[in-house]
Design a protein around this motif. Structure first.
Motif, mmCIF file in Angstrom:
data_model
loop_
_atom_site.group_PDB
_atom_site.id
_atom_site.type_symbol
_atom_site.label_atom_id
_atom_site.label_comp_id
_atom_site.label_asym_id
_atom_site.label_seq_id
_atom_site.Cartn_x
_atom_site.Cartn_y
_atom_site.Cartn_z
ATOM 1 N N VAL A 17 0.840 -1.203 0.000
ATOM 2 C CA VAL A 17 0.000 0.000 0.000
ATOM 3 C C VAL A 17 0.874 1.251 0.000
ATOM 4 O O VAL A 17 0.594 2.212 -0.724
ATOM 5 C CB VAL A 17 -0.955 0.002 1.223
ATOM 6 C CG1 VAL A 17 -1.693 1.336 1.329
ATOM 7 C CG2 VAL A 17 -1.956 -1.141 1.112
ATOM 8 N N TYR A 18 1.942 1.241 0.793
ATOM 9 C CA TYR A 18 2.859 2.385 0.818
ATOM 10 C C TYR A 18 3.437 2.630 -0.582
ATOM 11 O O TYR A 18 3.422 3.756 -1.090
ATOM 12 C CB TYR A 18 3.993 2.136 1.818
ATOM 13 C CG TYR A 18 4.978 3.286 1.896
ATOM 14 C CD1 TYR A 18 4.839 4.290 2.856
ATOM 15 C CD2 TYR A 18 6.040 3.393 0.989
ATOM 16 C CE1 TYR A 18 5.725 5.353 2.915
ATOM 17 C CE2 TYR A 18 6.925 4.452 1.037
ATOM 18 C CZ TYR A 18 6.773 5.431 2.012
ATOM 19 O OH TYR A 18 7.647 6.489 2.040
ATOM 20 N N ALA A 19 3.952 1.582 -1.189
ATOM 21 C CA ALA A 19 4.556 1.720 -2.518
ATOM 22 C C ALA A 19 3.538 2.220 -3.535
ATOM 23 O O ALA A 19 3.852 3.037 -4.409
ATOM 24 C CB ALA A 19 5.135 0.382 -2.966
ATOM 25 N N PHE A 20 2.301 1.741 -3.413
ATOM 26 C CA PHE A 20 1.250 2.176 -4.338
ATOM 27 C C PHE A 20 0.948 3.662 -4.139
ATOM 28 O O PHE A 20 0.661 4.375 -5.106
ATOM 29 C CB PHE A 20 -0.008 1.351 -4.132
ATOM 30 C CG PHE A 20 -1.066 1.592 -5.173
ATOM 31 C CD1 PHE A 20 -0.902 1.136 -6.465
ATOM 32 C CD2 PHE A 20 -2.233 2.278 -4.868
ATOM 33 C CE1 PHE A 20 -1.872 1.363 -7.439
ATOM 34 C CE2 PHE A 20 -3.206 2.511 -5.819
ATOM 35 C CZ PHE A 20 -3.025 2.049 -7.114
ATOM 36 N N GLY A 21 1.021 4.135 -2.900
ATOM 37 C CA GLY A 21 0.838 5.564 -2.642
ATOM 38 C C GLY A 21 1.879 6.400 -3.370
ATOM 39 O O GLY A 21 1.573 7.469 -3.913
ATOM 40 N N VAL A 22 3.108 5.915 -3.410
ATOM 41 C CA VAL A 22 4.164 6.621 -4.149
ATOM 42 C C VAL A 22 3.836 6.642 -5.639
ATOM 43 O O VAL A 22 4.006 7.662 -6.316
ATOM 44 C CB VAL A 22 5.542 5.964 -3.908
ATOM 45 C CG1 VAL A 22 6.627 6.662 -4.733
ATOM 46 C CG2 VAL A 22 5.909 6.002 -2.424
ATOM 47 N N VAL A 23 3.335 5.518 -6.155
ATOM 48 C CA VAL A 23 2.939 5.458 -7.574
ATOM 49 C C VAL A 23 1.830 6.467 -7.860
ATOM 50 O O VAL A 23 1.832 7.138 -8.910
ATOM 51 C CB VAL A 23 2.496 4.032 -7.961
ATOM 52 C CG1 VAL A 23 1.905 4.017 -9.369
ATOM 53 C CG2 VAL A 23 3.674 3.067 -7.887
ATOM 54 N N LEU A 24 0.881 6.604 -6.933
ATOM 55 C CA LEU A 24 -0.199 7.580 -7.125
ATOM 56 C C LEU A 24 0.360 8.999 -7.231
ATOM 57 O O LEU A 24 -0.056 9.778 -8.099
ATOM 58 C CB LEU A 24 -1.200 7.491 -5.966
ATOM 59 C CG LEU A 24 -2.055 6.228 -5.886
ATOM 60 C CD1 LEU A 24 -3.007 6.306 -4.701
ATOM 61 C CD2 LEU A 24 -2.843 6.000 -7.178
ATOM 62 N N PHE A 25 1.279 9.347 -6.362
ATOM 63 C CA PHE A 25 1.888 10.679 -6.443
ATOM 64 C C PHE A 25 2.718 10.834 -7.715
ATOM 65 O O PHE A 25 2.823 11.922 -8.274
ATOM 66 C CB PHE A 25 2.745 10.944 -5.214
ATOM 67 C CG PHE A 25 1.965 11.395 -4.007
ATOM 68 C CD1 PHE A 25 1.110 12.486 -4.093
ATOM 69 C CD2 PHE A 25 2.069 10.739 -2.795
ATOM 70 C CE1 PHE A 25 0.371 12.915 -2.998
ATOM 71 C CE2 PHE A 25 1.344 11.162 -1.684
ATOM 72 C CZ PHE A 25 0.493 12.254 -1.785
ATOM 73 N N GLU A 26 3.294 9.749 -8.178
ATOM 74 C CA GLU A 26 4.041 9.759 -9.431
ATOM 75 C C GLU A 26 3.099 10.062 -10.600
ATOM 76 O O GLU A 26 3.438 10.843 -11.508
ATOM 77 C CB GLU A 26 4.707 8.397 -9.609
ATOM 78 C CG GLU A 26 5.894 8.363 -10.536
ATOM 79 C CD GLU A 26 6.605 7.017 -10.514
ATOM 80 O OE1 GLU A 26 7.451 6.798 -11.404
ATOM 81 O OE2 GLU A 26 6.304 6.185 -9.627
ATOM 82 N N LEU A 27 1.922 9.445 -10.576
ATOM 83 C CA LEU A 27 0.919 9.697 -11.613
ATOM 84 C C LEU A 27 0.461 11.145 -11.592
ATOM 85 O O LEU A 27 0.260 11.763 -12.646
ATOM 86 C CB LEU A 27 -0.288 8.781 -11.398
ATOM 87 C CG LEU A 27 -0.144 7.330 -11.838
ATOM 88 C CD1 LEU A 27 -1.217 6.462 -11.178
ATOM 89 C CD2 LEU A 27 -0.223 7.215 -13.353
#
Length: 457
Positions: free
Chosen positions: A224-234
């Motif tokens: 979930v943490y890593a996915f949060g970073v991906v969201l901010f990347e998007l």
């Protein structure tokens, strides 16, 4: 490799029903023209990835062939894990494993080919940027894939991916997101926290959960943490780690958390999609991404909750976008929300002007021609002006040829530009709107929305 070959064969025989095929090295060589460098489409921790064509059930099929590099840090354990995981997993947002090859000491995996490549490449290398709605849909697809892993795949066990990042999210011809690279994945009961203290921490810096890094405790919230970073990347178009930037912005997670805390959502938007995001959608997206990064693991949302929130945000954005195509005689039917935060520009080769632009709303029924909206200010070093909201009400026919702010040439202060409102049914020909201010300390005041106007967004 001989000691591991038997284990791989056991995997292949036990998963044959799942159509995981074992290829010979001759078939792989033929598919890749003997590993021709011109066919390389990727290069990661496992090794090089080649685009190839292989015959399956009498039909030639485009495939991605991943070959283990002899110098790679990954090896037989990751190879077996990938085969085991993808042979069991079947979901529309997970990349499909077609087969493998372990001849002649080789460790090769054969996947379905994803023609759009990686999300990372589209965010950081492509000259054709993804739209905001495309990014939302990609986030939802990748989130669905992770949610499927976490909540079980027909058994009482779930999978922790352990290496979620934009380069491990592939895109098919329809731009659907596919989670890939399961070499570091771990299986555990879906109703228990999975601890892996005896094994060294693995993952990718920038996406690595700090709690996992410091404690070696691996849970689904690590993904979930890593996915949060991906969201901010998007949202931002920034890399998870960028050594070219100053320390504060070098870590996307740390910088994004600071922006959310200070409510500076507008400063987080990728310049390629400025003006296309509904304010409510922007705020909601940033907030759910921020929740994924909460330091206390138990307070982070589940992937089920994240996906549900993203679905709601997509519906909100599409409702906003659909208003562009609607028609009517009252209300606003077209809205552009611009966030241009501290955009700098040279004026006559002297000092920079920093402008923060708020809302500009134009009704579809109005005939508008905006040829120029400029603001020029202190030529001797003035501070940044702020332009607030300008509203053209319904049925107004406007020809806005110029809206500019010019500075006083003799150095005296002329004050602030107040409110400008165009009332309903008025026919206006705005040829010039000038606000004269001091070249040494100019300030552009507010242009406000009339209270009677109801914003549809």
């Amino acid at each position: 490799m001989s000691s591991n070959t038997g284990e791989v064969h056991k995997l292949s025989s036990s998963t044959s029903a799942q159509s995981c095929r074992q290829f010979s090295i001759a078939e792989i060589n033929s598919a890749t023209n003997d590993f021709d460098d011109d066919l390389i489409i990727g290069d990661g921790g496992f090794g090089k990835v080649y685009k190839g064509s292989i015959c399956i059930n009498g039909t030639s099929q485009a495939v991605a062939i991943k070959r283990l590099d002899s110098m790679s840090n990954q090896g037989a354990p990751e190879f077996r894990t990938e085969i085991e995981m993808l042979s069991k997993l079947r979901h529309c947002n997970l990349v499909s494993l077609i087969g493998f090859c372990d001849d002649n000491m080789e460790m090769i995996l054969v996947y379905e080919f994803m023609p759009r490549g990686t999300l990372y490449a589209h965010l950081h290398k492509s000259t054709t940027p993804l739209s905001w709605v495309q990014r939302l849909k990609i986030a939802i697809g990748a989130g669905r894939g992770l949610d499927y892993l976490h909540t079980g795949f027909g058994t009482q066990h779930g999978v922790i991916h352990r290496d979620v990042k934009s380069s491990n999210i592939l895109l098919n011809e329809n731009w659907a997101a596919m989670i890939s690279d399961f070499g570091l994945s771990k299986i555990g009961p879906i109703d228990q926290t999975l601890y892996n203290i005896s094994v060294s921490v693995k993952g990718t810096f920038g996406y690595l959960d700090p709690e996992y890094f410091y404690t070696s405790k691996l849970t689904r919230k690590t993904d979930v943490y890593a996915f949060g970073v991906v969201l901010f990347e998007l949202l931002s178009g920034m890399r998870a780690v960028d050594e070219r930037l100053e320390e504060e912005q070098g870590s996307l997670a740390r910088w994004a958390q600071k922006c959310v805390k200070e409510r500076k959502f507008d400063q987080m938007v990728d310049s390629n999609i400025v003006g296309t995001i509904s304010p409510k959608c922007l705020r909601g997206f940033a907030e759910i991404a921020d929740r994924c990064l909460i330091r206390v693991v138990e307070k982070r949302p589940t992937m089920t909750q994240v996906v549900a929130k993203l679905h709601n945000l997509l519906e909100l954005q599409e409702k906003c976008d659909n208003s562009v195509d609607s028609s009517g005689t009252t209300g606003f039917t077209w809205k552009i929300h611009k966030y241009l935060a501290y955009a700098s520009k040279r004026i006559s080769g002297i000092d920079k002007l920093f402008i923060s632009v708020g809302h500009i709303s134009l009704p579809k029924s109005a005939e508008n021609k905006i040829t120029q909206c400029s603001s020029s200010t202190n030529r001797g070093g003035g501070d940044g002006g702020k332009m607030g909201r300008t509203t053209v009400t319904n049925c107004a026919k406007n020809n806005m040829n110029q809206c500019s702010s010019s500075a006083n040439r003799d150095g005296s202060y002329y004050g602030k530009m107040g409110r400008t409102s165009l009332q309903k049914n008025a026919k206006n020909n705005m040829t010039q709107c000038l606000s004269s201010t001091n070249r040494d300390s100019s300030k552009l005041g507010r242009t406000s929305l009339p209270k009677s106007i109801k914003n549809p967004i």
